[in-house]
Design a protein around this motif. Sequence first.
Motif, PDB file in Angstrom:
ATOM      1  N   ALA A   1      57.815  24.137  29.655  1.00 47.25           N
ATOM      2  CA  ALA A   1      57.491  23.264  28.322  1.00 47.25           C
ATOM      3  C   ALA A   1      56.296  24.212  27.496  1.00 47.25           C
ATOM      4  N   ALA A   2      55.460  24.815  28.463  1.00 47.55           N
ATOM      5  CA  ALA A   2      54.304  25.419  27.927  1.00 47.55           C
ATOM      6  C   ALA A   2      54.645  26.620  26.921  1.00 47.55           C
ATOM      7  N   ARG A   3      55.904  27.021  26.957  1.00 42.31           N
ATOM      8  CA  ARG A   3      56.402  28.003  26.013  1.00 42.31           C
ATOM      9  C   ARG A   3      57.100  27.324  24.602  1.00 42.31           C
ATOM     10  N   ARG A   4      57.079  26.056  24.548  1.00 41.17           N
ATOM     11  CA  ARG A   4      57.597  25.435  23.597  1.00 41.17           C
ATOM     12  C   ARG A   4      56.647  24.767  22.721  1.00 41.17           C
ATOM     13  N   ASP A   5      56.933  24.181  21.456  1.00 41.39           N
ATOM     14  CA  ASP A   5      55.932  23.831  20.615  1.00 41.39           C
ATOM     15  C   ASP A   5      56.277  22.334  19.955  1.00 41.39           C
ATOM     16  N   PHE A   6      57.156  21.649  20.585  1.00 43.45           N
ATOM     17  CA  PHE A   6      57.925  20.511  20.127  1.00 43.45           C
ATOM     18  C   PHE A   6      57.066  19.259  20.384  1.00 43.45           C
ATOM     19  N   PHE A   7      55.858  19.320  21.157  1.00 40.80           N
ATOM     20  CA  PHE A   7      55.321  18.145  21.710  1.00 40.80           C
ATOM     21  C   PHE A   7      53.782  18.289  21.130  1.00 40.80           C
ATOM     22  N   GLU A   8      53.073  17.482  21.370  1.00 39.05           N
ATOM     23  CA  GLU A   8      51.607  17.484  20.846  1.00 39.05           C
ATOM     24  C   GLU A   8      50.735  17.701  22.445  1.00 39.05           C
TER      25      GLU A   8
ATOM     26  N   MET B   1      57.729  16.734  14.856  1.00 40.23           N
ATOM     27  CA  MET B   1      57.872  17.779  15.589  1.00 40.23           C
ATOM     28  C   MET B   1      56.626  17.663  16.718  1.00 40.23           C
ATOM     29  N   THR B   2      55.476  17.121  15.847  1.00 43.87           N
ATOM     30  CA  THR B   2      54.081  17.333  16.852  1.00 43.87           C
ATOM     31  C   THR B   2      53.694  15.956  17.271  1.00 43.87           C
ATOM     32  N   GLY B   3      54.372  14.726  17.263  1.00 44.41           N
ATOM     33  CA  GLY B   3      53.934  13.482  17.660  1.00 44.41           C
ATOM     34  C   GLY B   3      54.177  13.194  18.979  1.00 44.41           C
ATOM     35  N   MET B   4      54.991  13.893  19.699  1.00 45.44           N
ATOM     36  CA  MET B   4      55.654  13.615  21.179  1.00 45.44           C
ATOM     37  C   MET B   4      54.441  13.804  21.890  1.00 45.44           C
ATOM     38  N   ARG B   5      54.087  12.760  22.832  1.00 45.43           N
ATOM     39  CA  ARG B   5      53.034  12.762  23.956  1.00 45.43           C
ATOM     40  C   ARG B   5      53.605  12.468  25.254  1.00 45.43           C
ATOM     41  N   ILE B   6      53.847  13.369  26.107  1.00 39.01           N
ATOM     42  CA  ILE B   6      54.675  13.271  27.374  1.00 39.01           C
ATOM     43  C   ILE B   6      53.500  13.135  28.481  1.00 39.01           C
ATOM     44  N   LEU B   7      54.200  11.774  29.469  1.00 39.59           N
ATOM     45  CA  LEU B   7      53.417  11.527  30.680  1.00 39.59           C
ATOM     46  C   LEU B   7      54.446  12.372  31.591  1.00 39.59           C
ATOM     47  N   LEU B   8      54.025  13.418  32.291  1.00 36.35           N
ATOM     48  CA  LEU B   8      54.945  13.854  33.506  1.00 36.35           C
ATOM     49  C   LEU B   8      54.483  13.297  34.613  1.00 36.35           C
ATOM     50  N   VAL B   9      55.218  12.560  35.304  1.00 37.51           N
ATOM     51  CA  VAL B   9      54.836  11.746  36.528  1.00 37.51           C
ATOM     52  C   VAL B   9      55.503  12.503  37.591  1.00 37.51           C
ATOM     53  N   GLY B  10      54.655  13.317  38.497  1.00 35.19           N
ATOM     54  CA  GLY B  10      54.895  14.048  39.524  1.00 35.19           C
ATOM     55  C   GLY B  10      54.939  15.720  39.197  1.00 35.19           C
ATOM     56  N   ALA B  11      53.946  16.327  40.074  1.00 36.00           N
ATOM     57  CA  ALA B  11      53.419  17.948  39.901  1.00 36.00           C
ATOM     58  C   ALA B  11      53.918  18.717  41.034  1.00 36.00           C
TER      59      ALA B  11
END
Length: 411
Positions: A22-29, A1-11
């Motif tokens: 996503a800021a309200r969720r806890d499924f990523f690192e 649950m804590t190992g996901m490291r996401i690159l968001l391309v585009g802001a």
Amino acid sequence: MTGMRILLVGAGGVGGAFAAIAARRDFFETIVVADHDPARAEQAAAVDTRFTAARVDASSAAAVTALCREHRITHVMNAVDPVFDMPVFEGAFAAGADYLDMAMSLSRPHPETPYQTTGVKLGDEQFARAGDWEAAGRLALVGIGVEPGLSDVFARYAADHLFAEIDELGTRDGANLVVTDDDGNEIFAPSFSMWTTIEECLNPPVIWEVERGWFTTAPFSEPEVFDFPEGIGPVECVNVEHEEVLLMPRWVDCRRVTFKYGLGEEFITMLRVLNTLGLDRTEKVRVKGVEVSPRDVVAAVLPDPATVGPRMTGKTCAGLWVTGTGKDAEGHPTGPRSTYLYHVVDNAWSMAEYGHQCVVWQTAVNPVVALELLATGTWQGTGVLGPEAFDAVPFLDLLTAYGAPWGQREQ
């Protein structure tokens, strides 16, 4: 649950909304928010201490790969215009990361028979690499926005739970959104990327039929009035090129797939004028010693979709109209059925709750839900897959848990 490291391309509009959801969720690192404009990346990343900002050239696969390796990225979330799909897609693969996008690689209509032959279709370039992704044990989940995305989830749900046989899967999108200026006068302001809107509206729309496969027709063809739910009401919809038609038949048995969008007469007239003047072209022209793409100019002079939220009122609806033979809980045919599965977002709600306008919010929430399902192992797969390849029920349940319930209406 804590190992996901996401690159968001585009802001931009959708990327900013993605970060806020996503800021309200806890499924990523962690999430690395990357954009060609560092200030925009920093603004989107400021919503959560788990986020960091970075600069990226989305046209460079090598740049995407390098950023993935620097931050030990496990999943690349592509939130830039689809013209950059292939570099981001290839950059993620080279880095050994999984990949998600909300569109697919661009089409190239047949130059001689554009209204019959498909030429290079949406997603063809990505599906050509499916074997490589599968062999590497990596997943590229394409078309997981709202349209495409949620409508494709609806297609899987309809096939599994509502219909014994499907005649047509017809995506129908419409809205009653209005944008005003400071004096309260209604203005022309697209609620989504104008660059992408021109691409999908002026290319020949694709239709799929079981006897013919994929074929194209003229832009804005086959107009029909569709009555949208929750107070939006009747909107004229026309054929538009869109990814659902290229995705749904690959995984869902049906006789026909279409996509129609409620553009409105003013918008269609505007697009026709742009086409007549050549302002829809992407090839650069020289203007007073500077080379510029006409379409980039059009997109630049219109209001940024990310900023129109405070001046926008109304609702947007994305949905799938399914016709065919229904079935009961035991799977037995029950006779003719016509059902509209839909998702409505009120701009007043999304602005008050998240600070983002409804169209970009509705697009962004779906990949966040998908990433959470991948993080928990509820969704698993390798290769280049569309949303139809996965069980729809966990997705729809989690979407509702996010505070964005979907609806179902018998027609």
